[in-house]
Design an enzyme around this catalytic site. Structure first.
Site, PDB file in Angstrom:
ATOM      1  N   ASP A 194       0.792  -1.086  -0.029  1.00 42.98           N
ATOM      2  CA  ASP A 194       0.053   0.020  -0.157  1.00 42.98           C
ATOM      3  C   ASP A 194       0.766   1.340  -0.030  1.00 42.98           C
ATOM      4  OD1 ASP A 194       1.012  -0.367   2.584  1.00 42.98           O
ATOM      5  OD2 ASP A 194      -0.995  -0.863   3.424  1.00 42.98           O
ATOM      6  N   ASP A 247      -7.603  -2.379  14.154  1.00 45.45           N
ATOM      7  CA  ASP A 247      -8.868  -2.720  13.802  1.00 45.45           C
ATOM      8  C   ASP A 247      -9.017  -4.166  12.934  1.00 45.45           C
ATOM      9  OD1 ASP A 247      -7.992  -1.963  11.433  1.00 45.45           O
ATOM     10  OD2 ASP A 247      -9.454  -0.471  11.090  1.00 45.45           O
ATOM     11  N   HIS A 290      -7.113  -4.736  10.214  1.00 50.69           N
ATOM     12  CA  HIS A 290      -6.802  -4.737   8.820  1.00 50.69           C
ATOM     13  C   HIS A 290      -5.539  -5.208   8.322  1.00 50.69           C
ATOM     14  CE1 HIS A 290      -4.962  -0.298   9.558  1.00 50.69           C
ATOM     15  NE2 HIS A 290      -4.033  -1.190   9.280  1.00 50.69           N
ATOM     16  N   GLU A 305      -9.666  -1.843   5.468  1.00 49.48           N
ATOM     17  CA  GLU A 305     -10.518  -1.411   6.599  1.00 49.48           C
ATOM     18  C   GLU A 305     -11.680  -2.221   6.615  1.00 49.48           C
ATOM     19  OE1 GLU A 305      -8.566  -0.137   8.477  1.00 49.48           O
ATOM     20  OE2 GLU A 305      -8.146   2.020   7.975  1.00 49.48           O
TER      21      GLU A 305
HETATM   22  C1  GLP Z   1      -0.540   0.367   8.397  1.00 49.09           C
HETATM   23  C2  GLP Z   1      -0.477  -0.458   7.421  1.00 49.09           C
HETATM   24  C3  GLP Z   1      -0.329  -1.792   7.518  1.00 49.09           C
HETATM   25  C4  GLP Z   1       0.341  -2.167   8.818  1.00 49.09           C
HETATM   26  C5  GLP Z   1      -0.331  -1.597  10.002  1.00 49.09           C
HETATM   27  C6  GLP Z   1       0.281  -1.858  11.452  1.00 49.09           C
HETATM   28  O1  GLP Z   1      -1.966   0.551   8.732  1.00 49.09           O
HETATM   29  N1  GLP Z   1      -1.107  -0.080   6.305  1.00 49.09           N
HETATM   30  O2  GLP Z   1       0.338  -2.726   6.439  1.00 49.09           O
HETATM   31  O3  GLP Z   1       0.213  -3.348   9.085  1.00 49.09           O
HETATM   32  O4  GLP Z   1      -0.021  -0.144   9.691  1.00 49.09           O
HETATM   33  O5  GLP Z   1       1.513  -0.953  11.545  1.00 49.09           O
HETATM   34  P1  GLP Z   1       2.377  -1.074  12.780  1.00 49.09           P
HETATM   35  O6  GLP Z   1       3.221  -2.331  12.420  1.00 49.09           O
HETATM   36  O7  GLP Z   1       3.186   0.238  12.621  1.00 49.09           O
HETATM   37  O8  GLP Z   1       1.523  -1.331  13.860  1.00 49.09           O
END
Ligand code: GLP
Length: 260
Positions: A67, A136, A138, A143
């Site tokens: 993404d 959440d 995802h 989402e």
């Molecule tokens: C974002 C990314 C996800 C990632 C998530 C968790 O939303 N799009 O791919 O898994 O953050 O991030 P973190 O690893 O910083 O908790």
């Protein structure tokens, strides 16, 4: 679904990097799906170490990122382009032409998303998709409520995700409200998935992902339908799992069998 419970973030990172290097030893031209976020940084550091100290070779590897925020240019310090070059690509021998990351600034998003999907197919499909998980539940930026068959497209971020990701920005108002993300259908087509989670703030999402019903409410739960998934979680992230003892026991038994 294989659930590996480890002590902490460091052990999770080492375990994940070991899985990636094993796959890379077996297939030099591996197609990797990559994730961003603080969860994956430690694994990237371990991979850099393996490249520098043991010659882990990325020269034939192709990568597709999950993404990117809409509206951020590749050189924006909070863009996922920047994140990937800063945390991994600048330190390994990957060829820049083999790196694919969704572009946050495009005139025709639909055409771009179709091109991205096509490119994944042309490169032979993703062999190993790395995933983090949002609070959440995802994966990517899919989402709650995302179609389980969705493809790469623009998603509106939830307030919770904007809030969580605001720690990387100066002000919450600076966090983009949209992102381009691979869809759940896209992710499902990867031949193998590796999801990582660390810390107590992920415990509820991890529980719903592994032991909850398969539902668009927790898009990571879709992984229950995937034939080949490894989930590496640390103790804190695993604390709400009902079958924790069984997962540990199954790992010990599998080691004895030497089946993996
Ligand atoms: C974002 C990314 C996800 C990632 C998530 C968790 O939303 N799009 O791919 O898994 O953050 O991030 P973190 O690893 O910083 O908790």
């Amino acid at each position: 679904m294989r659930v590996i419970i480890v002590k902490d973030y460091e052990e999770m990172s080492r375990k994940a990097a070991k899985i990636v290097s094993d796959r890379l030893h077996r297939k030099l031209d591996l197609v990797l799906g990559l994730s961003t976020g603080s969860t994956s940084v430690g694994m990237y550091q371990e991979l850099i170490k393996a490249h520098k100290e043991k010659g882990l070779n990325f020269s034939k590897v192709r990568t597709f990122n999950l993404d990117e925020y809409c509206g951020l240019s590749p050189d924006h310090p909070q863009s996922y382009h920047y994140f990937m070059w800063y945390n991994l690509f600048n330190h390994i021998n990957i060829k820049p032409e083999n790196v694919y990351i969704p572009r946050g600034e495009v005139e025709n998003a639909e055409a771009f998303c179709n091109w991205y999907e096509q490119k994944i197919k042309e490169e032979g499909g993703i062999d190993l998709q790395i995933l983090g998980i949002g609070r959440d539940g995802h994966i990517g930026f899919n989402e709650p409520g995302s179609s389980l068959g969705s493809r790469t497209r623009i998603k509106t971020l939830t307030e919770e995700t904007v809030e969580d990701n605001s720690r990387f920005f100066e002000r919450k108002e600076d966090v983009p409200r949209y992102a381009i993300t691979m869809g759940l259908g896209t992710i499902s087509e990867a031949r193998e998935c590796l999801l990582l989670a660390s810390g107590a703030n992920k415990a509820e999402a991890v529980k719903r992902c592994i032991e909850g019903p398969v539902s668009a409410e927790t898009t990571a739960s879709l992984l229950q339908l995937h034939p080949k998934v490894i989930i590496v979680v640390d103790e804190e992230a695993a604390k709400n799992l009902k079958r924790k003892d069984y997962y540990r026991y199954a790992e010990r038994m599998a080691e004895k069998l030497e089946v993996r």
